[in-house]
Design a protein around this motif. Structure first.
Motif, mmCIF file in Angstrom:
data_model
loop_
_atom_site.group_PDB
_atom_site.id
_atom_site.type_symbol
_atom_site.label_atom_id
_atom_site.label_comp_id
_atom_site.label_asym_id
_atom_site.label_seq_id
_atom_site.Cartn_x
_atom_site.Cartn_y
_atom_site.Cartn_z
ATOM 1 N N LEU A 33 0.827 -1.207 0.000
ATOM 2 C CA LEU A 33 0.000 0.000 0.000
ATOM 3 C C LEU A 33 0.863 1.260 0.000
ATOM 4 O O LEU A 33 2.013 1.228 0.444
ATOM 5 N N PRO A 34 0.279 2.382 -0.437
ATOM 6 C CA PRO A 34 1.017 3.645 -0.425
ATOM 7 C C PRO A 34 1.019 4.331 0.935
ATOM 8 O O PRO A 34 1.403 5.493 1.049
ATOM 9 N N LEU A 35 0.575 3.616 1.971
ATOM 10 C CA LEU A 35 0.523 4.180 3.322
ATOM 11 C C LEU A 35 0.691 3.074 4.341
ATOM 12 O O LEU A 35 0.491 1.904 4.044
ATOM 13 N N ALA A 36 1.064 3.463 5.532
ATOM 14 C CA ALA A 36 1.212 2.504 6.629
ATOM 15 C C ALA A 36 -0.168 2.109 7.159
ATOM 16 O O ALA A 36 -1.096 2.918 7.160
ATOM 17 N N VAL A 37 -0.298 0.872 7.601
ATOM 18 C CA VAL A 37 -1.532 0.393 8.211
ATOM 19 C C VAL A 37 -1.260 0.226 9.699
ATOM 20 O O VAL A 37 -0.414 -0.575 10.101
ATOM 21 N N GLY A 38 -1.976 1.012 10.505
ATOM 22 C CA GLY A 38 -1.784 0.970 11.951
ATOM 23 C C GLY A 38 -2.596 -0.123 12.618
ATOM 24 O O GLY A 38 -3.555 -0.659 12.044
ATOM 25 N N ALA A 39 -2.230 -0.454 13.831
ATOM 26 C CA ALA A 39 -2.888 -1.523 14.580
ATOM 27 C C ALA A 39 -4.371 -1.239 14.820
ATOM 28 O O ALA A 39 -5.172 -2.166 14.933
ATOM 29 N N GLN A 40 -4.759 0.033 14.892
ATOM 30 C CA GLN A 40 -6.149 0.394 15.149
ATOM 31 C C GLN A 40 -6.954 0.653 13.879
ATOM 32 O O GLN A 40 -8.167 0.861 13.941
ATOM 33 N N ASP A 41 -6.301 0.641 12.715
ATOM 34 C CA ASP A 41 -6.993 0.924 11.450
ATOM 35 C C ASP A 41 -8.015 -0.171 11.138
ATOM 36 O O ASP A 41 -7.829 -1.334 11.497
ATOM 37 N N VAL A 42 -9.080 0.226 10.459
ATOM 38 C CA VAL A 42 -10.115 -0.703 10.006
ATOM 39 C C VAL A 42 -9.856 -0.972 8.527
ATOM 40 O O VAL A 42 -9.743 -0.038 7.733
ATOM 41 N N VAL A 43 -9.764 -2.257 8.185
ATOM 42 C CA VAL A 43 -9.449 -2.647 6.810
ATOM 43 C C VAL A 43 -10.431 -3.710 6.350
ATOM 44 O O VAL A 43 -10.702 -4.659 7.086
ATOM 45 N N PHE A 44 -10.955 -3.549 5.133
ATOM 46 C CA PHE A 44 -11.797 -4.557 4.496
ATOM 47 C C PHE A 44 -11.217 -4.868 3.128
ATOM 48 O O PHE A 44 -10.846 -3.959 2.382
ATOM 49 N N GLU A 99 -12.858 -9.128 -9.075
ATOM 50 C CA GLU A 99 -12.280 -7.876 -8.596
ATOM 51 C C GLU A 99 -11.953 -8.021 -7.118
ATOM 52 O O GLU A 99 -12.683 -8.680 -6.375
ATOM 53 N N LEU A 100 -10.868 -7.388 -6.718
ATOM 54 C CA LEU A 100 -10.434 -7.370 -5.328
ATOM 55 C C LEU A 100 -10.289 -5.910 -4.928
ATOM 56 O O LEU A 100 -9.515 -5.172 -5.544
ATOM 57 N N GLN A 101 -11.062 -5.471 -3.943
ATOM 58 C CA GLN A 101 -11.015 -4.066 -3.544
ATOM 59 C C GLN A 101 -10.711 -3.922 -2.056
ATOM 60 O O GLN A 101 -11.221 -4.674 -1.225
ATOM 61 N N LEU A 102 -9.882 -2.931 -1.750
ATOM 62 C CA LEU A 102 -9.478 -2.620 -0.386
ATOM 63 C C LEU A 102 -10.128 -1.314 0.053
ATOM 64 O O LEU A 102 -10.108 -0.331 -0.693
ATOM 65 N N ARG A 103 -10.687 -1.324 1.264
ATOM 66 C CA ARG A 103 -11.165 -0.097 1.913
ATOM 67 C C ARG A 103 -10.481 -0.013 3.257
ATOM 68 O O ARG A 103 -10.291 -1.020 3.936
ATOM 69 N N LEU A 104 -10.110 1.202 3.641
ATOM 70 C CA LEU A 104 -9.345 1.410 4.871
ATOM 71 C C LEU A 104 -9.811 2.688 5.545
ATOM 72 O O LEU A 104 -10.088 3.682 4.872
ATOM 73 N N LYS A 105 -9.916 2.640 6.872
ATOM 74 C CA LYS A 105 -10.211 3.839 7.655
ATOM 75 C C LYS A 105 -9.154 3.945 8.739
ATOM 76 O O LYS A 105 -8.924 2.999 9.489
ATOM 77 N N ASN A 106 -8.508 5.111 8.774
ATOM 78 C CA ASN A 106 -7.504 5.367 9.815
ATOM 79 C C ASN A 106 -7.781 6.729 10.440
ATOM 80 O O ASN A 106 -8.808 7.345 10.158
ATOM 81 N N SER A 107 -6.888 7.215 11.269
ATOM 82 C CA SER A 107 -7.113 8.482 11.972
ATOM 83 C C SER A 107 -7.191 9.671 11.014
ATOM 84 O O SER A 107 -7.770 10.699 11.357
ATOM 85 N N ALA A 108 -6.647 9.546 9.811
ATOM 86 C CA ALA A 108 -6.685 10.633 8.828
ATOM 87 C C ALA A 108 -7.968 10.632 8.002
ATOM 88 O O ALA A 108 -8.253 11.597 7.303
ATOM 89 N N GLY A 109 -8.736 9.550 8.041
ATOM 90 C CA GLY A 109 -9.963 9.456 7.251
ATOM 91 C C GLY A 109 -10.116 8.079 6.630
ATOM 92 O O GLY A 109 -9.493 7.115 7.061
ATOM 93 N N ALA A 110 -10.948 8.016 5.600
ATOM 94 C CA ALA A 110 -11.222 6.745 4.936
ATOM 95 C C ALA A 110 -10.727 6.792 3.501
ATOM 96 O O ALA A 110 -10.683 7.854 2.885
ATOM 97 N N ASP A 111 -10.368 5.618 2.983
ATOM 98 C CA ASP A 111 -9.876 5.505 1.622
ATOM 99 C C ASP A 111 -10.481 4.270 0.972
ATOM 100 O O ASP A 111 -10.587 3.218 1.603
ATOM 101 N N THR A 112 -10.885 4.395 -0.276
ATOM 102 C CA THR A 112 -11.328 3.265 -1.082
ATOM 103 C C THR A 112 -10.378 3.188 -2.257
ATOM 104 O O THR A 112 -10.235 4.150 -3.012
ATOM 105 N N PHE A 113 -9.708 2.040 -2.402
ATOM 106 C CA PHE A 113 -8.733 1.867 -3.465
ATOM 107 C C PHE A 113 -9.401 1.309 -4.713
ATOM 108 O O PHE A 113 -10.405 0.591 -4.620
ATOM 109 N N ARG A 114 -8.830 1.604 -5.876
ATOM 110 C CA ARG A 114 -9.386 1.072 -7.119
ATOM 111 C C ARG A 114 -9.305 -0.446 -7.067
ATOM 112 O O ARG A 114 -8.357 -1.015 -6.517
ATOM 113 N N PRO A 115 -10.303 -1.137 -7.623
ATOM 114 C CA PRO A 115 -10.265 -2.597 -7.603
ATOM 115 C C PRO A 115 -9.099 -3.133 -8.433
ATOM 116 O O PRO A 115 -8.763 -2.587 -9.481
#
Length: 130
Positions: A33-44, A99-115
């Motif tokens: 990923l283009p960002l770090a994934v923290g222990a508290q981040d929500v990832v789908f 298709e495989l899609q990633l969604r992530l929410k961290n302290s900076a906000g939420a992100d939906t990546f292109r499939p």
């Protein structure tokens, strides 16, 4: 060329596919990923076919429909996720495009990546091998 069909319903040339694995296998997919994934981040992480979610994995969330494999942060690299799938998970996917899609929410906000567009190969021997 299959014009007029949505992308998820067309057969894609091999050079457009970003992953390939076969039904009944137990692949481990590495997602950088283009960002770090923290222990508290929500990832789908969701696999879909025909516009419908088929199997989903989560970190700090409840996947639906839940896979039996494991989605985890890489211990050595904070921007890498590892997905280890089970035979049962890959057998839920039909042969063909997916298709495989990633969604992530961290302290900076939420992100939906292109499939990511990939392909599931057939298994000539069906079922979970024991």
């Amino acid at each position: 060329m299959q014009r007029g069909l949505p992308r998820h319903e067309r057969e894609l040339p091999m050079e457009e596919q970003e992953f390939l694995f076969f039904r009944g296998s137990t692949p481990t997919l590495e997602l950088v990923l283009p960002l770090a994934v923290g222990a508290q981040d929500v990832v789908f992480l969701t696999f879909s076919q025909g516009g419908q979610a088929v199997v989903e994995y989560a970190i700090n969330g409840q996947p639906d429909p839940a896979g039996t494999g494991v989605l985890a942060r890489d211990a050595a690299e904070e921007n890498v996720l590892l997905l280890t799938m089970t035979q049962a998970d890959t057998l839920r996917l039909e042969p063909g495009d997916t298709e495989l899609q990633l969604r992530l929410k961290n302290s900076a906000g939420a992100d939906t990546f292109r499939p990511l567009i990939g392909r599931i190969g057939p298994a000539r021997k069906e079922g979970v091998l024991t």
